[in-house]
Write a protein that holds these residues in place. Sequence first.
Motif, PDB file in Angstrom:
ATOM      1  N   GLU A 161     -14.733  -7.144 -10.213  1.00 57.67           N
ATOM      2  CA  GLU A 161     -15.847  -7.654 -11.009  1.00 57.67           C
ATOM      3  C   GLU A 161     -15.962  -6.976 -12.376  1.00 57.67           C
ATOM      4  O   GLU A 161     -16.665  -7.482 -13.253  1.00 57.67           O
ATOM      5  CB  GLU A 161     -17.166  -7.465 -10.249  1.00 57.67           C
ATOM      6  N   SER A 162     -15.304  -5.854 -12.574  1.00 54.87           N
ATOM      7  CA  SER A 162     -15.523  -5.045 -13.776  1.00 54.87           C
ATOM      8  C   SER A 162     -14.490  -5.332 -14.861  1.00 54.87           C
ATOM      9  O   SER A 162     -13.345  -5.687 -14.582  1.00 54.87           O
ATOM     10  CB  SER A 162     -15.479  -3.556 -13.415  1.00 54.87           C
ATOM     11  N   ASP A 163     -14.926  -5.121 -16.117  1.00 54.41           N
ATOM     12  CA  ASP A 163     -14.009  -5.270 -17.250  1.00 54.41           C
ATOM     13  C   ASP A 163     -12.949  -4.171 -17.221  1.00 54.41           C
ATOM     14  O   ASP A 163     -11.781  -4.420 -17.509  1.00 54.41           O
ATOM     15  CB  ASP A 163     -14.778  -5.177 -18.571  1.00 54.41           C
ATOM     16  N   LEU A 164     -13.378  -2.969 -16.898  1.00 59.59           N
ATOM     17  CA  LEU A 164     -12.487  -1.806 -16.857  1.00 59.59           C
ATOM     18  C   LEU A 164     -12.589  -1.145 -15.489  1.00 59.59           C
ATOM     19  O   LEU A 164     -13.641  -1.158 -14.854  1.00 59.59           O
ATOM     20  CB  LEU A 164     -12.879  -0.789 -17.936  1.00 59.59           C
ATOM     21  N   THR A 165     -11.489  -0.545 -15.063  1.00 65.03           N
ATOM     22  CA  THR A 165     -11.466   0.130 -13.764  1.00 65.03           C
ATOM     23  C   THR A 165     -10.764   1.472 -13.893  1.00 65.03           C
ATOM     24  O   THR A 165      -9.726   1.580 -14.558  1.00 65.03           O
ATOM     25  CB  THR A 165     -10.737  -0.721 -12.713  1.00 65.03           C
ATOM     26  N   PHE A 166     -11.333   2.482 -13.251  1.00 71.03           N
ATOM     27  CA  PHE A 166     -10.668   3.782 -13.149  1.00 71.03           C
ATOM     28  C   PHE A 166     -10.618   4.159 -11.676  1.00 71.03           C
ATOM     29  O   PHE A 166     -11.654   4.372 -11.043  1.00 71.03           O
ATOM     30  CB  PHE A 166     -11.422   4.848 -13.940  1.00 71.03           C
ATOM     31  N   LEU A 167      -9.415   4.227 -11.115  1.00 67.44           N
ATOM     32  CA  LEU A 167      -9.242   4.601  -9.710  1.00 67.44           C
ATOM     33  C   LEU A 167      -9.121   6.113  -9.596  1.00 67.44           C
ATOM     34  O   LEU A 167      -8.350   6.747 -10.321  1.00 67.44           O
ATOM     35  CB  LEU A 167      -8.005   3.926  -9.129  1.00 67.44           C
ATOM     36  N   THR A 168      -9.868   6.684  -8.664  1.00 66.14           N
ATOM     37  CA  THR A 168      -9.929   8.139  -8.562  1.00 66.14           C
ATOM     38  C   THR A 168      -8.738   8.771  -7.844  1.00 66.14           C
ATOM     39  O   THR A 168      -8.529   9.973  -7.932  1.00 66.14           O
ATOM     40  CB  THR A 168     -11.214   8.584  -7.842  1.00 66.14           C
ATOM     41  N   HIS A 169      -7.976   7.999  -7.086  1.00 63.43           N
ATOM     42  CA  HIS A 169      -6.790   8.513  -6.392  1.00 63.43           C
ATOM     43  C   HIS A 169      -7.125   9.672  -5.450  1.00 63.43           C
ATOM     44  O   HIS A 169      -6.339  10.599  -5.286  1.00 63.43           O
ATOM     45  CB  HIS A 169      -5.724   8.967  -7.402  1.00 63.43           C
ATOM     46  N   ALA A 170      -8.304   9.614  -4.846  1.00 64.80           N
ATOM     47  CA  ALA A 170      -8.679  10.653  -3.884  1.00 64.80           C
ATOM     48  C   ALA A 170      -7.919  10.504  -2.569  1.00 64.80           C
ATOM     49  O   ALA A 170      -7.855  11.440  -1.781  1.00 64.80           O
ATOM     50  CB  ALA A 170     -10.183  10.617  -3.620  1.00 64.80           C
ATOM     51  N   GLY A 171      -7.365   9.319  -2.310  1.00 64.00           N
ATOM     52  CA  GLY A 171      -6.750   9.063  -1.015  1.00 64.00           C
ATOM     53  C   GLY A 171      -7.808   8.680   0.005  1.00 64.00           C
ATOM     54  O   GLY A 171      -9.005   8.693  -0.289  1.00 64.00           O
ATOM     55  N   PRO A 172      -7.392   8.329   1.214  1.00 62.24           N
ATOM     56  CA  PRO A 172      -8.361   7.904   2.237  1.00 62.24           C
ATOM     57  C   PRO A 172      -9.389   8.994   2.511  1.00 62.24           C
ATOM     58  O   PRO A 172      -9.038  10.159   2.666  1.00 62.24           O
ATOM     59  CB  PRO A 172      -7.490   7.652   3.475  1.00 62.24           C
ATOM     60  N   GLU A 173     -10.651   8.618   2.566  1.00 61.34           N
ATOM     61  CA  GLU A 173     -11.715   9.544   2.941  1.00 61.34           C
ATOM     62  C   GLU A 173     -12.359   8.989   4.196  1.00 61.34           C
ATOM     63  O   GLU A 173     -13.053   7.981   4.151  1.00 61.34           O
ATOM     64  CB  GLU A 173     -12.732   9.704   1.814  1.00 61.34           C
ATOM     65  N   SER A 220       0.835  -1.198   0.000  1.00 65.68           N
ATOM     66  CA  SER A 220       0.000   0.000   0.000  1.00 65.68           C
ATOM     67  C   SER A 220       0.871   1.249   0.000  1.00 65.68           C
ATOM     68  O   SER A 220       1.897   1.306   0.677  1.00 65.68           O
ATOM     69  CB  SER A 220      -0.914   0.019   1.232  1.00 65.68           C
ATOM     70  N   SER A 221       0.469   2.246  -0.769  1.00 64.75           N
ATOM     71  CA  SER A 221       1.183   3.525  -0.785  1.00 64.75           C
ATOM     72  C   SER A 221       0.719   4.443   0.326  1.00 64.75           C
ATOM     73  O   SER A 221       1.297   5.510   0.550  1.00 64.75           O
ATOM     74  CB  SER A 221       0.971   4.219  -2.142  1.00 64.75           C
ATOM     75  N   LEU A 222      -0.344   4.034   1.051  1.00 64.17           N
ATOM     76  CA  LEU A 222      -0.855   4.853   2.145  1.00 64.17           C
ATOM     77  C   LEU A 222       0.071   4.763   3.352  1.00 64.17           C
ATOM     78  O   LEU A 222       0.775   3.776   3.554  1.00 64.17           O
ATOM     79  CB  LEU A 222      -2.253   4.392   2.548  1.00 64.17           C
ATOM     80  N   THR A 223       0.069   5.811   4.161  1.00 60.92           N
ATOM     81  CA  THR A 223       0.823   5.818   5.409  1.00 60.92           C
ATOM     82  C   THR A 223      -0.128   6.100   6.555  1.00 60.92           C
ATOM     83  O   THR A 223      -1.250   6.584   6.359  1.00 60.92           O
ATOM     84  CB  THR A 223       1.917   6.898   5.397  1.00 60.92           C
ATOM     85  N   ALA A 224       0.319   5.818   7.763  1.00 56.10           N
ATOM     86  CA  ALA A 224      -0.525   6.058   8.936  1.00 56.10           C
ATOM     87  C   ALA A 224      -0.895   7.533   9.049  1.00 56.10           C
ATOM     88  O   ALA A 224      -2.008   7.886   9.437  1.00 56.10           O
ATOM     89  CB  ALA A 224       0.188   5.587  10.197  1.00 56.10           C
ATOM     90  N   SER A 225       0.041   8.413   8.696  1.00 57.70           N
ATOM     91  CA  SER A 225      -0.221   9.857   8.828  1.00 57.70           C
ATOM     92  C   SER A 225      -1.268  10.339   7.842  1.00 57.70           C
ATOM     93  O   SER A 225      -1.893  11.377   8.050  1.00 57.70           O
ATOM     94  CB  SER A 225       1.079  10.651   8.632  1.00 57.70           C
TER      95      SER A 225
END
Length: 616
Positions: free
Chosen positions: A390-402, A239-244
């Motif tokens: 489950e999807s043929d195509l995926t687009f990740l929004t890269h919003a980060g943790p919400e 994961s590229s996420l960090t605790a901070s």
Amino acid sequence: MCGIVGGVAERNVVPILLEGLRRLEYRGYDSSGVAILDNHANLQRQRALGKINALSKKISSVDSFSGHIGIAHTRWATHGEPSETNAHPHICNKQIAVVHNGIIENYQQLKAEQIQQGYQFTSQTDTEVVAHEVHAQRQTSDSLLEAIQKSVALFEGAYALGVVSSDDPETLIAARKGSPLVIGVGIGEYFIASDVSALLPVTQSFIFLEEGDIAQITRESLEIFNESGKRVEREIKQSSLTASSVELGEHRHFMHKEIFEQPQAVIDTLEGRVTSKEVLVSSFGHQAQALFEQVNQVQIVACGTSYHSGMVAKYWFEDIIQLPCQVEVASEYRYRNPVIQDNTLFVTISQSGETADTLAALKQLKKGRGEKILPTLTICNVPESSLTRESDLTFLTHAGPEIGVASTKAFTTQLVALALLLVAVGKTKQVLCSDRERLIVSGLQKLPKLIQGALKHEKAIKSLANQFADKNSALFLGRGTMYPIAMEGALKLKEISYIHAEAYPAGELKHGPLALIDETMPVVTIASHDDLLEKLKSNLQEVKARGGQMIVFEDEKSDISSEEGFHVIKATTNVGRITAPITFNVALQLLSYHVALIKGTDVDQPRNLAKSVTVE
């Protein structure tokens, strides 16, 4: 909805479990609990109603509550009222402890059978049948793993499970079907959780369990078995996420932090997907070009805030590239018999990628599409979620943790993603010229600065929020793409301030809503500088003539003056058809946030709501 944390390690896992629960608070909950196996393999449990701090105090008050293996849970009531007795973990005969996210749909049948077998129930939950069933199966099984494999074969519905047993004191079992569950991989230790944010303080290495997987976990080993009982390998991902990244910093609430993270979220969502002149079609997947060429219409299915983003996109698709676009709430779509035409792009939108109704709608479509060309695309903020798989195509929004329950930056980045999809489909089908593409790309690249400009109006919006201190209702108006933005603004106000709010197309005032207008009803209007502005101004005069208090968020070019009964905030300027709804929405987010502060509500965890609705 509910949150699960578990672990097996050489160290005491209780502090890790409690910290994990705190990091899952955003999902929404009413009670919490922890169960551990102590050094003598005895099950110990503590549960509490209310916040995690109440559970932590309870644990601190006992002489000894520690162990190297345990499970923990935050509960959001489904079966049974919020209470300590209904809180997880649930224990059977001091031997089996279970935490569960999801719904066991046939629990009443199982409960009746278990009562006949002599089992006693101490809660109103569906989860207690899981503990009893595992205990019953353990009597004729060689291991806890085998008992759970037999048990889950009897369950109908959705579940993510964490199970420990005094008879198998070194083993933690995790199982998932329909509800997300991840395994955190450490050095000589493993953890489980509903999502990665709970485990970021202890690891950044994760395994995402797939549908039907059951994992047998000890300090020394991890074995995963698929739905057929066959041992399988699942990839460890970093994961590229960090605790901070999931901490408040200088902000009072996560919602406020996430509102101000939107400029960067837009930058991150655009990165690698656009050049200075064009949208890269391949950013939607290597098959995107071929699939988009066949698309003659778009069907968007989503819930809540994601549904509103789809509503905005409908205007864009039909207005800009003349492609038919339908948008429907997932919970309605899945329970009717929709007629979907060949060559339709089926788009699902979800912040978490685990929204139960949206996921069910996608599975329903895939099961019934037969020979039709119905490519599927998911727009999502969470990699390795159920929808993305489950999807043929995926687009990740890269919003980060919400973390805040009320979605902010996820909505904004969904709109950015949909704008990119509009261009990608339009250029692939040769119905969008290169000049128009460059114009849209240029507008999107200016968007972070436009949002920063909108955020500078916070002080004026904060002052304006005082008008809602004694209000119980509000009306939101918009025309064109601003109508779904008005819907989103009303939803935000409802979610976090508990003020009843409704949104209407401004042209519908005479068809009912005008009867509500008096001096006690604030009317929030979005006045973008577009072809409908003059008609909107006429609508505002109708409200003013009936004593209504108008709050107008306008483009500087719209030229609506502040006067008695009119409170005008020039929220933005130089916005286009794509950027206008995104920018105006930021001002509405700030309004709902500051109204909630005045009302004294729980901004990040509003009552009765959960961040990710993973059950019906």
